[in-house]
Design a protein around this motif. Structure first.
Motif, PDB file in Angstrom:
ATOM      1  N   LYS A 182       0.837  -1.202   0.000  1.00 40.64           N
ATOM      2  CA  LYS A 182       0.000   0.000   0.000  1.00 40.64           C
ATOM      3  C   LYS A 182       0.875   1.256   0.000  1.00 40.64           C
ATOM      4  CE  LYS A 182      -3.186   2.588   2.972  1.00 40.64           C
ATOM      5  NZ  LYS A 182      -3.896   2.602   4.260  1.00 40.64           N
ATOM      6  N   ILE A 202       1.143   4.459  -2.828  1.00 41.53           N
ATOM      7  CA  ILE A 202       1.058   5.889  -2.481  1.00 41.53           C
ATOM      8  C   ILE A 202       2.329   6.615  -2.899  1.00 41.53           C
ATOM      9  CG2 ILE A 202       0.871   7.531  -0.571  1.00 41.53           C
ATOM     10  CD1 ILE A 202      -0.783   5.414   0.911  1.00 41.53           C
ATOM     11  N   LYS A 203       3.470   5.991  -2.623  1.00 43.20           N
ATOM     12  CA  LYS A 203       4.757   6.605  -2.943  1.00 43.20           C
ATOM     13  C   LYS A 203       4.905   6.853  -4.452  1.00 43.20           C
ATOM     14  CE  LYS A 203       8.357   4.014  -2.147  1.00 43.20           C
ATOM     15  NZ  LYS A 203       9.106   3.805  -3.408  1.00 43.20           N
ATOM     16  N   MET A 221       2.587   9.646  -5.763  1.00 45.45           N
ATOM     17  CA  MET A 221       3.068  10.971  -5.371  1.00 45.45           C
ATOM     18  C   MET A 221       4.531  11.195  -5.769  1.00 45.45           C
ATOM     19  SD  MET A 221       1.416  10.960  -1.549  1.00 45.45           S
ATOM     20  CE  MET A 221       1.882  12.636  -1.207  1.00 45.45           C
ATOM     21  N   LEU A 253       4.577  14.038   4.459  1.00 42.73           N
ATOM     22  CA  LEU A 253       3.317  13.868   3.733  1.00 42.73           C
ATOM     23  C   LEU A 253       3.030  12.387   3.494  1.00 42.73           C
ATOM     24  CD1 LEU A 253       0.914  15.123   2.314  1.00 42.73           C
ATOM     25  CD2 LEU A 253       2.327  15.345   0.239  1.00 42.73           C
ATOM     26  N   LEU A 254       4.067  11.622   3.152  1.00 43.44           N
ATOM     27  CA  LEU A 254       3.893  10.181   2.966  1.00 43.44           C
ATOM     28  C   LEU A 254       3.457   9.520   4.275  1.00 43.44           C
ATOM     29  CD1 LEU A 254       4.269   7.639   1.189  1.00 43.44           C
ATOM     30  CD2 LEU A 254       6.642   7.560   1.969  1.00 43.44           C
ATOM     31  N   ARG A 255       4.050   9.964   5.371  1.00 39.73           N
ATOM     32  CA  ARG A 255       3.697   9.420   6.691  1.00 39.73           C
ATOM     33  C   ARG A 255       2.244   9.706   7.023  1.00 39.73           C
ATOM     34  NH1 ARG A 255       6.883  11.355  12.159  1.00 39.73           N
ATOM     35  NH2 ARG A 255       6.209   9.651  13.541  1.00 39.73           N
ATOM     36  N   TRP A 256       1.810  10.905   6.700  1.00 38.58           N
ATOM     37  CA  TRP A 256       0.415  11.279   6.992  1.00 38.58           C
ATOM     38  C   TRP A 256      -0.554  10.496   6.090  1.00 38.58           C
ATOM     39  CZ3 TRP A 256      -3.201  13.740   3.797  1.00 38.58           C
ATOM     40  CH2 TRP A 256      -4.374  14.160   4.443  1.00 38.58           C
ATOM     41  N   GLN A 257      -0.185  10.291   4.833  1.00 43.16           N
ATOM     42  CA  GLN A 257      -1.039   9.567   3.908  1.00 43.16           C
ATOM     43  C   GLN A 257      -1.225   8.118   4.318  1.00 43.16           C
ATOM     44  OE1 GLN A 257      -2.776  10.296   1.228  1.00 43.16           O
ATOM     45  NE2 GLN A 257      -2.219  12.404   0.816  1.00 43.16           N
ATOM     46  N   CYS A 258      -0.188   7.517   4.899  1.00 44.47           N
ATOM     47  CA  CYS A 258      -0.239   6.083   5.239  1.00 44.47           C
ATOM     48  C   CYS A 258      -1.036   5.802   6.505  1.00 44.47           C
ATOM     49  CB  CYS A 258       1.182   5.538   5.407  1.00 44.47           C
ATOM     50  SG  CYS A 258       2.088   5.438   3.856  1.00 44.47           S
ATOM     51  N   LYS A 259      -1.196   6.778   7.365  1.00 43.34           N
ATOM     52  CA  LYS A 259      -1.900   6.530   8.624  1.00 43.34           C
ATOM     53  C   LYS A 259      -3.408   6.519   8.425  1.00 43.34           C
ATOM     54  CE  LYS A 259       1.596   8.291  11.796  1.00 43.34           C
ATOM     55  NZ  LYS A 259       1.874   9.214  12.901  1.00 43.34           N
ATOM     56  N   ASN A 294       6.172  14.547  -3.094  1.00 44.91           N
ATOM     57  CA  ASN A 294       5.855  14.342  -1.678  1.00 44.91           C
ATOM     58  C   ASN A 294       7.107  14.392  -0.814  1.00 44.91           C
ATOM     59  OD1 ASN A 294       6.817  11.823  -2.713  1.00 44.91           O
ATOM     60  ND2 ASN A 294       6.033  10.837  -0.881  1.00 44.91           N
TER      61      ASN A 294
END
Length: 431
Positions: free
Chosen positions: A409, A413-414, A417, A425-431, A421
């Motif tokens: 997943k 996302i990575k 983006m 931002l990647l950390r926020w998207q994954c949570k 990114n």
């Protein structure tokens, strides 16, 4: 997020840029959700990161010694569980490496029933192009790849592709060569003569009467009347002596030393040979065919099994490997008993991982050591170094499957983006 409520987790690494920079991901084994990600997989940052979750009791991970050491320092009382999938995968990789080191690309075994089928004999004994084309197309429809068909037919990939691309109306009719047609006519004629002689004998004719009627000599009639009377002329497929006869041994010796046909011709011409260089080429071709036939008659016939089919047996049951039969497998094991033991070690370890019986682990490791395989010994050394976590993988049902799925997943996302990114931002998207 209430970090004090995190009790059971699994962690794994992932790549920001493969072979250059990595991060760490943590998953809650209870809620199946991503808890957090870290932009490093080095020991010290991971230790500080894990200490932010004070109540961790169970951690599932792969065989990484960095993570093992970090978890031990951050949470000394936490139960560490080595992931079963990685243990099984690594053991399979060990056996595969061993096979690539030990075995040739094709393993020779005594021929089994599979090579004696009429279709295989047709491929080996005839040059009938139409049969070869239909054979290739049939095998392709059965699911074999072009490479596998080429190996089976002893043909090039280009030839097989040409056969497969042919339209049905372009496939030639079955046509025997002139030599084959001549031979069949001769055999048919001979069988008719034998039948006629036996008919006369059954009607009460004496040998003298049969000889008078047919014109055959007594020895021929006796041979025709015998139970095992031949229908094939004894001279068929035998070479007649020619100009090269007195030079055959010398030609073979010179050719084995690497001399060209032209050079050999010049040498034997000085000794009285009056033929051409083309005659040498024909002689050598016939000699190769003759030696091949003699080898087939005088010794046990052989067949060759590609190593890749044996490698597939590491991961699949023999019923799901299309390139090898049970008879061939048994012949391979008979020739290489240690391979059979390696396969058995794999099966036993798989059963052990899901048995919840720790008493089987130590005997399995001792049996594996007896194989004296370098790759296996290295794997066992790694198990002993992480023995507690390996034992916990047998006791507990937790695994790193959630982490593997979450990493997929994260990769999606990575990539979506890509170039736009930051880590936050990647950390926020994954949570």
């Amino acid at each position: 997020m209430d970090k004090s409520g995190i009790v059971r987790v699994c962690i794994d690494d992932f790549a920001f840029k493969k072979r250059y920079s990595y991060g760490t991901i943590m998953i809650d084994l209870d809620s199946h959700r991503i808890i957090d990600i870290l932009d490093s997989r080095d020991k010290e940052p991971v230790i500080e990161w894990l200490r932010n979750y004070p109540n961790i009791e169970i951690v599932s991970r792969d065989g990484s010694q960095v993570y093992a050491s970090a978890i031990t320092e951050a949470h000394p009382r936490a139960v560490q569980i080595s992931d079963r999938f990685h243990l099984l995968k690594n053991l399979s990789g060990v056996v595969e490496k061993y096979m690539f080191r030990l075995f040739p690309a094709r393993v020779e075994i005594p021929a089994t029933a599979r090579t004696r089928t009429p279709e295989m004999q047709a491929l080996l004994d005839t040059r009938n192009r139409a049969q070869r084309i239909r054979f290739a197309r049939t095998k392709y429809e059965e699911g074999l790849t072009v490479n596998e068909i080429a190996l089976l037919m002893h043909s090039s990939l280009t030839t097989v592709n040409k056969y497969l691309a042919m339209k049905e109306e372009d496939i030639p009719e079955d046509i025997d060569s002139a030599r084959e047609r001549q031979h069949k006519v001769a055999v048919s004629t001979r069988e008719q003569k034998i039948a006629y002689v036996r008919k006369l004998f059954d009607e009460g004719c004496s040998l003298q009467e049969i000889s008078r009627i047919t014109g055959y000599v007594f020895n021929t009639i006796k041979r025709y009347l015998s139970e095992d009377g031949p229908s094939i002329n004894g001279h068929y497929d035998n070479r007649r002596p020619g100009k090269l006869q007195s030079y055959e041994s010398e030609i073979l010796e010179l050719r084995s030393k690497g001399l060209t046909y032209t050079e050999i011709t010049e040498i034997i011409k000085k000794k009285g040979y009056t033929g051409t260089v083309d005659a040498l080429r024909v002689f050598m071709q016939k000699e190769r065919e003759h030696q091949k036939k003699c080898e087939t008659k005088d010794s046990e016939s052989k067949e060759y099994i590609p190593r890749k089919w044996m490698v597939q047996l590491i991961y699949k049951a023999i019923d799901h490997v299309k390139g090898i039969t049970q008879e061939q497998y048994e012949e391979i094991i008979k020739k290489y008993p240690i391979l059979g033991k390696a396969y058995e070690m794999l099966r036993n370890f798989h059963e052990l991982m899901f048995s919840k019986n720790l008493d089987k682990l130590e005997p399995w490791m001792k049996d594996a050591e007896k194989l004296q395989i370098d790759e296996m010994n290295s794997y066992l050394a790694g198990l002993r170094k992480d023995l507690d976590a390996v034992k916990n993988s047998i006791i507990y049902t937790y695994s790193n499957g959630l982490a593997e799925g979450s990493v997929n997943k994260l990769k999606v996302i990575k990539r979506i983006m890509y170039g736009r990114n930051s880590f936050e931002l990647l950390r926020w998207q994954c949570k």
